[in-house]
Scaffold this motif. Structure first.
Motif, PDB file in Angstrom:
ATOM      1  N   UNK A  73       0.783  -1.236   0.000  1.00 16.75           N
ATOM      2  CA  UNK A  73       0.000   0.000   0.000  1.00 16.75           C
ATOM      3  C   UNK A  73       0.814   1.285   0.000  1.00 16.75           C
ATOM      4  N   UNK A  74       1.958   1.314   0.671  1.00 14.27           N
ATOM      5  CA  UNK A  74       2.704   2.573   0.758  1.00 14.27           C
ATOM      6  C   UNK A  74       3.609   2.795  -0.452  1.00 14.27           C
ATOM      7  N   UNK A  75       3.708   1.792  -1.338  1.00 14.40           N
ATOM      8  CA  UNK A  75       4.495   1.901  -2.572  1.00 14.40           C
ATOM      9  C   UNK A  75       3.623   1.526  -3.767  1.00 14.40           C
ATOM     10  N   UNK A  76       2.356   1.875  -3.701  1.00 15.89           N
ATOM     11  CA  UNK A  76       1.372   1.276  -4.599  1.00 15.89           C
ATOM     12  C   UNK A  76       1.670   1.549  -6.072  1.00 15.89           C
ATOM     13  N   UNK A  77       2.055   2.760  -6.437  1.00 12.07           N
ATOM     14  CA  UNK A  77       2.307   3.071  -7.850  1.00 12.07           C
ATOM     15  C   UNK A  77       3.510   2.304  -8.379  1.00 12.07           C
ATOM     16  N   UNK A 103       0.737 -12.992  -6.095  1.00  8.93           N
ATOM     17  CA  UNK A 103      -0.285 -12.868  -5.059  1.00  8.93           C
ATOM     18  C   UNK A 103       0.134 -11.696  -4.177  1.00  8.93           C
ATOM     19  N   UNK A 104      -0.577 -10.582  -4.290  1.00  4.43           N
ATOM     20  CA  UNK A 104      -0.211  -9.361  -3.571  1.00  4.43           C
ATOM     21  C   UNK A 104      -1.145  -9.138  -2.389  1.00  4.43           C
ATOM     22  N   UNK A 105      -0.637  -8.441  -1.380  1.00  3.47           N
ATOM     23  CA  UNK A 105      -1.487  -7.985  -0.275  1.00  3.47           C
ATOM     24  C   UNK A 105      -1.351  -6.474  -0.165  1.00  3.47           C
ATOM     25  N   UNK A 106      -2.494  -5.806   0.051  1.00  3.76           N
ATOM     26  CA  UNK A 106      -2.465  -4.349   0.077  1.00  3.76           C
ATOM     27  C   UNK A 106      -3.765  -3.831   0.670  1.00  3.76           C
ATOM     28  N   UNK A 107      -3.752  -2.573   1.079  1.00  6.23           N
ATOM     29  CA  UNK A 107      -4.994  -1.942   1.516  1.00  6.23           C
ATOM     30  C   UNK A 107      -5.689  -1.248   0.363  1.00  6.23           C
ATOM     31  N   UNK A 108      -5.047  -1.194  -0.783  1.00  4.11           N
ATOM     32  CA  UNK A 108      -5.649  -0.614  -1.972  1.00  4.11           C
ATOM     33  C   UNK A 108      -5.189  -1.402  -3.187  1.00  4.11           C
ATOM     34  N   UNK A 109      -6.016  -1.442  -4.213  1.00  2.73           N
ATOM     35  CA  UNK A 109      -5.714  -2.250  -5.396  1.00  2.73           C
ATOM     36  C   UNK A 109      -4.569  -1.634  -6.199  1.00  2.73           C
ATOM     37  N   UNK A 110      -3.845  -2.499  -6.945  1.00  5.23           N
ATOM     38  CA  UNK A 110      -2.773  -2.021  -7.817  1.00  5.23           C
ATOM     39  C   UNK A 110      -3.348  -1.356  -9.058  1.00  5.23           C
ATOM     40  N   UNK A 111      -4.539  -1.756  -9.452  1.00  8.05           N
ATOM     41  CA  UNK A 111      -5.269  -1.167 -10.577  1.00  8.05           C
ATOM     42  C   UNK A 111      -4.500  -1.276 -11.888  1.00  8.05           C
ATOM     43  N   UNK A 124     -18.417  11.812  -2.768  1.00  6.82           N
ATOM     44  CA  UNK A 124     -18.475  10.515  -3.443  1.00  6.82           C
ATOM     45  C   UNK A 124     -17.081   9.998  -3.750  1.00  6.82           C
ATOM     46  N   UNK A 125     -16.229  10.847  -4.321  1.00  2.00           N
ATOM     47  CA  UNK A 125     -14.872  10.409  -4.658  1.00  2.00           C
ATOM     48  C   UNK A 125     -14.068  10.067  -3.404  1.00  2.00           C
ATOM     49  N   UNK A 126     -14.297  10.806  -2.334  1.00  2.00           N
ATOM     50  CA  UNK A 126     -13.564  10.536  -1.097  1.00  2.00           C
ATOM     51  C   UNK A 126     -14.045   9.239  -0.444  1.00  2.00           C
ATOM     52  N   UNK A 127     -15.333   8.960  -0.544  1.00  4.48           N
ATOM     53  CA  UNK A 127     -15.825   7.662  -0.065  1.00  4.48           C
ATOM     54  C   UNK A 127     -15.168   6.535  -0.848  1.00  4.48           C
ATOM     55  N   UNK A 128     -15.054   6.743  -2.157  1.00  4.49           N
ATOM     56  CA  UNK A 128     -14.403   5.723  -2.993  1.00  4.49           C
ATOM     57  C   UNK A 128     -12.949   5.529  -2.575  1.00  4.49           C
ATOM     58  N   UNK A 129     -12.281   6.627  -2.213  1.00  8.58           N
ATOM     59  CA  UNK A 129     -10.891   6.515  -1.755  1.00  8.58           C
ATOM     60  C   UNK A 129     -10.810   5.723  -0.453  1.00  8.58           C
ATOM     61  N   UNK A 130     -11.736   5.977   0.462  1.00 11.91           N
ATOM     62  CA  UNK A 130     -11.730   5.242   1.733  1.00 11.91           C
ATOM     63  C   UNK A 130     -12.051   3.763   1.520  1.00 11.91           C
ATOM     64  N   UNK A 131     -12.914   3.470   0.562  1.00 10.45           N
ATOM     65  CA  UNK A 131     -13.190   2.071   0.229  1.00 10.45           C
ATOM     66  C   UNK A 131     -11.949   1.438  -0.384  1.00 10.45           C
ATOM     67  N   UNK A 132     -11.331   2.156  -1.321  1.00 13.38           N
ATOM     68  CA  UNK A 132     -10.128   1.633  -1.976  1.00 13.38           C
ATOM     69  C   UNK A 132      -9.006   1.371  -0.987  1.00 13.38           C
ATOM     70  N   UNK A 133      -8.931   2.194   0.065  1.00 11.53           N
ATOM     71  CA  UNK A 133      -7.866   2.043   1.059  1.00 11.53           C
ATOM     72  C   UNK A 133      -8.286   1.110   2.202  1.00 11.53           C
ATOM     73  N   UNK A 134      -9.426   0.444   2.035  1.00  5.81           N
ATOM     74  CA  UNK A 134      -9.920  -0.552   3.004  1.00  5.81           C
ATOM     75  C   UNK A 134     -10.255   0.048   4.361  1.00  5.81           C
ATOM     76  N   UNK A 135     -10.539   1.352   4.397  1.00  7.58           N
ATOM     77  CA  UNK A 135     -11.001   1.987   5.635  1.00  7.58           C
ATOM     78  C   UNK A 135     -12.504   1.777   5.777  1.00  7.58           C
ATOM     79  N   UNK A 136     -13.216   2.020   4.688  1.00  5.21           N
ATOM     80  CA  UNK A 136     -14.659   1.796   4.653  1.00  5.21           C
ATOM     81  C   UNK A 136     -14.967   0.461   3.996  1.00  5.21           C
ATOM     82  N   UNK A 137     -15.998  -0.207   4.492  1.00  7.07           N
ATOM     83  CA  UNK A 137     -16.512  -1.401   3.845  1.00  7.07           C
ATOM     84  C   UNK A 137     -17.769  -1.016   3.078  1.00  7.07           C
TER      85      UNK A 137
END
Length: 798
Positions: free
Chosen positions: A123-127, A146-154, A320-333
């Motif tokens: 997550x901290x080196x995602x790009x 097989x990666x693990x992260x709080x946000x997708x690599x996209x 809306x975009x910020x909610x999406x960011x929190x979902x992407x970062x696994x803060x919000x479900x």
């Protein structure tokens, strides 16, 4: 064939598990399936949810499928993104002796190798991780990641698997009911309980899960959201505290849960440092939204976040975009109910956000905004409940119950706040009845009325409280409250409320066995509602007038009133009043000795009431079905239904049926007793012990052809009748919305049934339900895809 030269490098860098691995059977199977069909699978989840442990276990299970090994690249301690290729190469045991650029050298050495790379903590080196993985997958056809992260690599090749917390025991419907306490042995079916127990025993060998501490362990696992790291940190405290003391200490979980492993990274040693890490990865605006959405007391929808959280520092259009960011970062479900996305914070994450909100000085302001927004929601819902959008409004209110409770709690702070609370509670008067929340509605109303007993808003509160009391058979108290309401409404000129008060007085008379007086009240109420143009009030008055006239022997007139009500309900798209009218018709048909017609109408009523989860309405429908069943000579089934009715009535706090049902009930009970003898009570007890779904199955005679499942078990043994019915519809290709329309239930109810079916059968997709139903068996939901995956890799390596 070219002979392959043995590679001297290590075949694997998988660490040995230091502690037992618990649960995650479905997720492991899913990972095997996904890696069989995708070259990049990313496990997503909040910090501490167990992504690393699961990835390592999955890699261990799959190691034989990769000829050239399985390697772990741990990025948690890497802060310089420029060293990512070198770190990856070193983890794979590669030499650094080529003039090529690090990424090119890595690809060159991996180009002909069959390898699974576990890229952990991206997550901290995602790009940079995304670019490196994309380059590896493009240049190395036999490498999988097989990666693990709080946000997708996209990146294009990625398939994501969100990782939920461990399963926790369901909370008992009534914590005060000893029969609702699950045994210690049964609790071990919960992965969270198993993990906590395992780790607690490792820390303190004398610890064991017992019947005495089982309720506290279950509650602890629920309060910690099933987050593995939180459970392990709590287990460490067993050395010095009891489970109950740990549970009591969770009021400040960030101070309590601070004794992690000394060998863990600093951010994994305490719960607070883990949350700090997640917080620091976000943009400033996303941090602000995290803090502000923590004011929600449960899940919430986009419109609520947009209505409560924005101000000069946070624009509404950015939410809306910020909610999406929190979902992407696994803060919000993110969940979905009735076709609407809903968001929620795990309690551990919510508490962190509340601490941030409290520190900023915004907590009181956000709580007031939250209360005011939900006051607006209840006012709008009242209009919907009375005007053809009942099921949608009802299920929205059910989903918002935790937030409504938080709003009511704030309304009990002062008499001025209580006036707003009384308006909200009065707006919810239909909802309290539809949802069977009689006791909860009365509790809030009593608290609010005590704070503002003479305020104009108290009229609605007294009226609602009086009706709820009557429906719970507390007729004396109900009449007292309605008398107070009438006095206050008369002095303040509130004609609309006077019409409702009159109607409720009629219900009290009907409940008290005085249909003549009741009819006078209902007629007066009907005329007042007609004058005001309130069709919902008219329909309810027609239904109750029909009930009163039937008791007075005016059956034909009563049926005409029911038909008039049904005509109005059809124009409005109403379901609630239509069901009441059909139930009244069923009762009349039973009195006219038309049992088949009575059963058909009661059955249709029950199906509609199920969509609302109206316990009282379902109990009344099942009562009539029991009478008809007894007339057909099915005494055991009738007695069982009588027991189910008792249970449904108790669930809403009612102690007895309406007065006009007592004679029919007594006849049914007398005849079933005579037919069954000593076994009568056994059948009644069986019905009383049934859950609501099973009781409805029995009443509606839901059956499905038996299907043989794995290991020789039958689906009948694993699924309820309703679940078998829905499994068949899923197999036929129907969506949740199609199923809801066909079965007259809400899409959310259909969705919950499908989720239960998947869980019970150990499946992970609707397609697998179809395969299971069509073939009658499925030994392993992932076996065929895994076999192809395994065989393909070994063929490449030959």
């Amino acid at each position: 064939m070219v002979r392959r030269i043995p590679d001297p490098r290590p075949r694997s860098s998988l660490p040995v598990e230091a502690a037992s691995f618990v649960g995650r059977r479905h997720e492991l199977a899913k990972i095997r399936t996904l890696l069989g069909n995708n070259r990049l699978v990313t496990l997503l989840g909040v910090g501490g949810v167990g992504k690393t442990r699961l990835a390592l276990r999955a890699a261990h299970d799959l190691r034989r499928a990769f000829h050239d090994g399985v390697y772990v690249v741990n990025l948690a301690g890497l802060s310089d993104a420029g060293l990512l290729p070198q770190t990856t190469a070193a983890a794979l045991g590669m030499r650094d002796d080529s003039p090529l650029q690090p990424t090119e050298r890595l690809i060159e050495q991996l180009a002909e190798r069959q390898v699974l790379i576990v890229l952990d903590n991206c997550e901290h080196l995602i790009d940079d991780c995304a670019m490196l993985v994309d380059a590896i997958l493009c240049g190395c056809p036999d490498v999988r990641v097989l990666a693990t992260s709080r946000t997708a690599l996209q990146i294009e090749a990625e398939c994501t698997l969100p990782l939920p917390p461990l399963s926790v025991p369901e909370a008992p419907e009534n914590p005060d009911d000893p029969g609702g306490i699950v045994s210690a042995e049964a609790l071990l079916a919960s992965d969270a309980v198993e993990l906590f127990t395992s780790r607690a025993t490792a820390c303190y060998p004398d610890f064991e899960l017992t019947e005495d501490n089982a309720p506290a362990v279950a509650e602890l696992c629920r309060r910690l959201d099933g987050i593995p790291l939180a459970l392990e940190l709590a287990a460490v405290r067993i050395r010095s505290l009891s489970v109950r003391q740990i549970l009591d200490g969770l009021s400040d979980r960030y101070r309590l849960l601070t004794q992690g492993s000394r060998t863990a990274l600093p951010r994994q040693r305490t719960l607070r440092s883990l949350m700090d890490w997640s917080y620091d990865l976000l943009t400033e605006e996303a941090r602000l939204l995290w803090a502000r959405v923590s004011v929600f007391a449960g899940s919430f929808e986009l419109d609520a976040a947009e209505g409560i959280c924005p101000d000069d520092a946070l624009a509404r259009e950015d939410v809306l975009d910020l909610l999406a960011e929190l979902v992407d970062k696994s803060v919000l479900l993110r969940d979905e109910r009735d076709g609407q996305a809903r968001y929620r914070l795990l309690e551990t994450i919510k508490e962190y956000g509340l601490n941030r909100l409290r520190a900023s000085g915004e907590l009181a302001t956000l709580r007031q905004r939250h209360r005011d927004w939900y006051a607006g929601l209840t006012a709008h819902a009242l209009t919907q409940l009375e005007d053809g959008e009942q099921i949608e409004a009802y299920h929205r209110l059910r989903a918002e119950q935790a937030n409504l409770r938080a709003a009511f709690e704030l309304c009990t702070a002062s008499s001025d706040d209580a006036r707003l609370g009384l308006r909200m509670a009065a707006d919810l008067r239909h909802f309290w009845i539809m949802s069977g929340a009689f006791s909860e509605g009365r509790r809030w109303l009593e608290e609010l009325l005590a704070l503002a007993p003479a305020a104009p808003e108290a009229v609605g509160g007294l009226t609602a409280a009086g009706k709820l009391a009557v429906l719970q058979a507390d007729v004396t108290e109900g009449r007292r409250l309605l008398a107070r309401a009438r006095t206050l409404a008369t002095s303040t000129g509130q004609e609309m409320w006077l019409a409702e008060i009159t109607h409720n007085e009629g219900i009290a008379s009907l409940f008290h066995g005085d249909p003549a007086t009741a009819l006078t009240h209902f007629t007066e109420s009907h005329d007042a509602h007609k004058k005001a143009g309130n069709d919902f009030g008219i329909m309810v008055a027609l239904i109750q007038s029909a009930a009163a006239r039937s008791l007075l022997g005016e059956t034909s007139h009563a049926l005409e009133l029911c038909e008039e009500c049904l005509e109005i309900s059809t124009r409005h798209g109403d379901r609630w009043c239509a069901a009441l009218a059909m139930w009244t018709q069923a009762l009349l048909r039973w009195h006219w000795n038309e049992p088949k017609r009575a059963e058909a109408l009661a059955t249709e009523t029950l199906a509609i009431k199920e969509a609302f989860d109206d316990r009282l309405g379902m109990a009344m429908a099942m009562e009539l079905i029991a009478w008809v069943t007894e007339q057909h000579g099915q005494h055991a089934r009738a007695a069982t239904l009588l027991g189910a009715v008792q249970s449904a009535m108790r669930s809403v706090g009612a102690t007895s049926l309406f007065k006009h049902l007592e004679r029919g009930h007594a006849i049914c009970e007398e005849r079933t007793r005579a037919a069954l003898g000593e076994t009568w009570q056994t059948h009644v007890d069986k019905g009383a012990a049934m859950d609501t779904e099973s009781a409805i199955d029995l009443a509606l005679r839901r059956t499905a052809k038996p299907v043989v499942a794995h290991h020789g078990a039958r689906l009948d043994d694993e699924l309820t009748g309703r679940e078998r019915e829905i499994a068949q519809l899923v197999a036929d290709g129907l969506s949740n919305r199609d199923i809801a329309a066909k079965l007259v239930i809400s899409p959310r109810t259909a969705e919950k049934h499908v989720e239960k079916i998947l869980t019970k059968l150990g499946l992970s997709s609707r397609t697998q339900i179809g395969v299971w139903f069509a073939t009658g068996r499925q030994d392993d939901p992932t076996s065929s895809s895994y076999s192809r995956f395994h065989d393909r890799h070994h063929a490449v390596g030959a």
